[in-house]
Design a protein around this motif. Structure first.
Motif, PDB file in Angstrom:
ATOM      1  N   LYS A  22     -18.449  -5.937   9.493  1.00 19.50           N
ATOM      2  CA  LYS A  22     -18.091  -7.295   9.922  1.00 19.50           C
ATOM      3  C   LYS A  22     -18.231  -8.273   8.760  1.00 19.50           C
ATOM      4  CE  LYS A  22     -19.121  -6.853  14.752  1.00 19.50           C
ATOM      5  NZ  LYS A  22     -19.821  -7.360  15.892  1.00 19.50           N
ATOM      6  N   ARG A  23     -17.591  -9.422   8.899  1.00 21.97           N
ATOM      7  CA  ARG A  23     -17.673 -10.455   7.866  1.00 21.97           C
ATOM      8  C   ARG A  23     -18.757 -11.463   8.212  1.00 21.97           C
ATOM      9  NH1 ARG A  23     -13.825 -11.134   3.862  1.00 21.97           N
ATOM     10  NH2 ARG A  23     -12.277  -9.484   3.891  1.00 21.97           N
ATOM     11  N   LYS A  24     -19.201 -12.176   7.210  1.00 21.08           N
ATOM     12  CA  LYS A  24     -20.201 -13.218   7.408  1.00 21.08           C
ATOM     13  C   LYS A  24     -19.556 -14.413   8.102  1.00 21.08           C
ATOM     14  CE  LYS A  24     -22.557 -12.085   3.112  1.00 21.08           C
ATOM     15  NZ  LYS A  24     -22.959 -12.598   1.806  1.00 21.08           N
ATOM     16  N   ILE A  25     -20.375 -15.335   8.569  1.00 19.56           N
ATOM     17  CA  ILE A  25     -19.861 -16.549   9.220  1.00 19.56           C
ATOM     18  C   ILE A  25     -19.028 -17.360   8.228  1.00 19.56           C
ATOM     19  CG2 ILE A  25     -20.536 -18.718  10.315  1.00 19.56           C
ATOM     20  CD1 ILE A  25     -23.022 -17.263  11.333  1.00 19.56           C
ATOM     21  N   THR A  26     -19.411 -17.340   6.972  1.00 22.52           N
ATOM     22  CA  THR A  26     -18.684 -18.088   5.944  1.00 22.52           C
ATOM     23  C   THR A  26     -17.362 -17.434   5.571  1.00 22.52           C
ATOM     24  OG1 THR A  26     -19.849 -16.885   4.212  1.00 22.52           O
ATOM     25  CG2 THR A  26     -20.802 -18.967   4.938  1.00 22.52           C
ATOM     26  N   GLY A  34     -17.302 -14.467   4.009  1.00 26.00           N
ATOM     27  CA  GLY A  34     -17.598 -13.504   2.942  1.00 26.00           C
ATOM     28  C   GLY A  34     -17.665 -12.087   3.462  1.00 26.00           C
ATOM     29  N   ARG A  35     -17.472 -11.145   2.543  1.00 25.78           N
ATOM     30  CA  ARG A  35     -17.432  -9.734   2.917  1.00 25.78           C
ATOM     31  C   ARG A  35     -18.844  -9.147   2.950  1.00 25.78           C
ATOM     32  NH1 ARG A  35     -14.757  -5.635  -0.999  1.00 25.78           N
ATOM     33  NH2 ARG A  35     -15.816  -3.836  -0.173  1.00 25.78           N
ATOM     34  N   LYS A  36     -19.119  -8.360   3.991  1.00 26.52           N
ATOM     35  CA  LYS A  36     -20.384  -7.640   4.070  1.00 26.52           C
ATOM     36  C   LYS A  36     -20.087  -6.155   3.913  1.00 26.52           C
ATOM     37  CE  LYS A  36     -22.454  -8.931   8.014  1.00 26.52           C
ATOM     38  NZ  LYS A  36     -23.470  -9.185   9.012  1.00 26.52           N
TER      39      LYS A  36
END
Length: 128
Positions: A10-14, A16-18
């Motif tokens: 999943k991606r971060k709230i901002t 950004g890539r996790k």
């Protein structure tokens, strides 16, 4: 190929890539449903958890019909799929699932088994 139940990337709230902290586990895998249609009988064997197997019907020509009034079970040929309450798309595509209404020579039959999991179609004769 199995589809996954959980999205490990999943991606971060901002935005950004996790990166995934681990790879997918066997118990997180899922498989696509077997959509049973009317036709020459064909089954599909699937390996499932615990080294077991499941047999699903890809297509079927006959249904085991239980008649509540005479208390007998007969094997009848499926003429057509009348309706399917599971999905309008399944109804259009004539896919057989639990709860679907089939047309046979004795009348309409409601499917009581899960053909994608059981490998056979059982049904109950509807009142006339």
């Amino acid at each position: 190929m199995g589809k996954s139940k959980e999205n490990l990337k999943k991606r971060k709230i901002t935005g950004g890539r996790k990166r995934a902290m681990r790879s997918r586990r066997a118990y997180e895998k899922n498989s696509y449903p077997i959509e049973t249609v009317v036709g020459e009988s064909q089954n599909k064997v699937r390996m499932v958890r615990g080294g077991n197997i499941k047999i699903g019907a890809k297509s079927a020509l006959f249904v085991n019909v239980a008649d509540p009034s005479s208390k007998k079970v007969t094997k009848l040929k499926i003429e057509s799929v009348t309706s399917n309450s599971a999905s309008r798309d399944y109804e259009r595509r004539r896919i057989i699932t639990k709860g679907a209404i089939l047309q046979t020579e004795l009348g309409s039959v409601k499917v009581t088994s899960k053909p994608g999991r059981d490998g056979e179609i059982n049904g109950l004769l509807q009142n006339k």
